[in-house]
Design an enzyme around this catalytic site. Structure first.
Site, short mmCIF file in Angstrom:
data_model
loop_
_atom_site.label_atom_id
_atom_site.label_comp_id
_atom_site.label_asym_id
_atom_site.label_seq_id
_atom_site.Cartn_x
_atom_site.Cartn_y
_atom_site.Cartn_z
N THR A 1 0.82 -1.22 0.00
CA THR A 1 0.00 0.00 0.00
C THR A 1 0.85 1.25 0.00
OG1 THR A 1 -1.81 -1.12 1.16
CG2 THR A 1 -1.75 1.27 1.29
N SER B 1 1.19 -7.38 -0.99
CA SER B 1 1.79 -8.43 -0.15
C SER B 1 0.99 -9.72 -0.15
CB SER B 1 1.99 -7.92 1.28
OG SER B 1 0.77 -7.76 1.96
N THR C 1 1.10 -4.53 4.24
CA THR C 1 0.81 -4.89 5.63
C THR C 1 0.16 -6.27 5.79
OG1 THR C 1 -1.36 -3.81 5.56
CG2 THR C 1 0.53 -2.47 6.26
N ASP C 2 -0.50 -6.77 4.75
CA ASP C 2 -1.31 -7.98 4.93
C ASP C 2 -0.48 -9.21 5.30
OD1 ASP C 2 -3.55 -6.52 4.42
OD2 ASP C 2 -3.78 -7.17 2.34
#
Length: 314
Positions: free
Chosen positions: A12, A52, A83-84
């Site tokens: 992101t 990710s 972040t995932d």
């Protein structure tokens, strides 16, 4: 002045809105500028440009080898990441870069760099501070928190402070220094091969025990079972998981039993629903989140001869 390498992988933080929603497009120069750092202090390696969700264990091996190849050329590393799955990557690097003698800091953002109210700049600057601190080891820096690489878990989908430390205290940052950690006594070791034949099974009420047979018969060497409470499995009637666990044991498979709860970890010595599983050779996941257990078991299996079970995760 310490020399830092910024490795970009997408996420992101590097995204812009396209035809089908956000996708990574920004390169490292935009991220470096946002840090407010001197240009000659931070060098850039634009490695990947992926959401990710698309980061797989093969990339963890590549990241570890890349850092190993360049380790003595830099005083610290910053890895920008979506972040995932960032907690999985941070845990994998934590174990694969054993006895690391310098900082490797993972960070990202919940909103793209340059978007209104973005958290990207704050996270990049936090990561920069930690990378300059000289504190050895892999950590995740996000939302004002610094978390040991194998203790991070994403708890929120949109909050700026999305990650929490599970089973370990957070690392305090004061000015440009991180809490003191001695340099490793043992020499650095790269462990860059993972056995990907590991599956994660989340139990739910009424789950058919045959699911264990499916993975065993498919050739998976390791199973991580997210049990109930402190690490319990069904024991009675046709829902009992014990025969399936016994089958996995007899086939030389390693089974790790952990909990679906976020905090306090698994304890399979307390209740019968955990003790009976332990009697069949099932290992406890302890306080490690599944994001850490997954790459750790892959490494342990690599070190374990084919057909044999992992004896311990420690």
């Amino acid at each position: 002045m310490p020399k830092i390498l910024l490795i970009t992988t997408g996420g992101t933080i590097a995204s812009r809105c396209g035809e089908h929603g956000l996708r990574p497009v920004l390169m490292g120069e935009e991220l470096r500028t946002a840090m407010g750092a001197e240009w000659d202090e931070i060098e850039i390696r634009d490695y990947l440009s992926l959401d990710s969700c698309n980061i797989i264990p093969a990339y963890w091996e590549e990241f570890a080898r890349e850092i190993d190849d360049l380790r003595t050329d830099y005083d610290g590393f910053i890895v920008t990441h979506g972040t995932d799955t960032m907690a999985y990557t941070s845990a994998a690097l934590y174990y694969m870069l054993e006895n690391l003698d310098r900082p490797v800091v993972l960070t990202g953002s919940q909103r793209p760099l340059g978007a209104s109210g973005s958290d990207a700049e704050d996270n990049l600057r936090l990561a920069h501070r930690v990378a300059l601190s000289g504190r050895p080891g892999v950590v995740l820096a996000f939302g004002g928190r610094v978390i040991r690489g194998n203790a991070a878990k994403k708890l929120y989908t949109v909050r700026d402070d999305a990650f929490r430390s599970i089973g370990a205290p957070e690392i305090s940052i004061d000015g440009d220094t991180a809490d003191v950690q001695a340099a490793p006594a043992a020499p650095f070791r790269l462990r860059d091969v993972l056995d990907e034949r590991v599956a994660v099974i989340k139990l739910y009420p009424g789950i058919p025990p045959d699911i264990v047979h499916v993975y065993v018969n498919a050739g998976y060497r390791g199973l991580i079972i997210e049990g109930f409470g402190s690490g319990g499995v069904p024991l009675i009637n046709e829902q009992s998981l014990l025969p399936a666990l016994a089958h996995a044991h007899d086939c030389g498979r390693t089974v790790v039993l952990t909990t679906q709860c976020v905090y306090d970890g698994a304890d399979i010595t307390r209740y019968e629903v955990g003790v009976r599983a332990a009697e069949l050779g099932v290992l406890s996941g302890g306080t490690l989140p599944v994001e850490a257990l997954y790459p750790l078991l892959m490494l342990r299996l690599t070190e374990t001869p084919e057909g044999e079970r992992v004896k311990s995760l420690t």
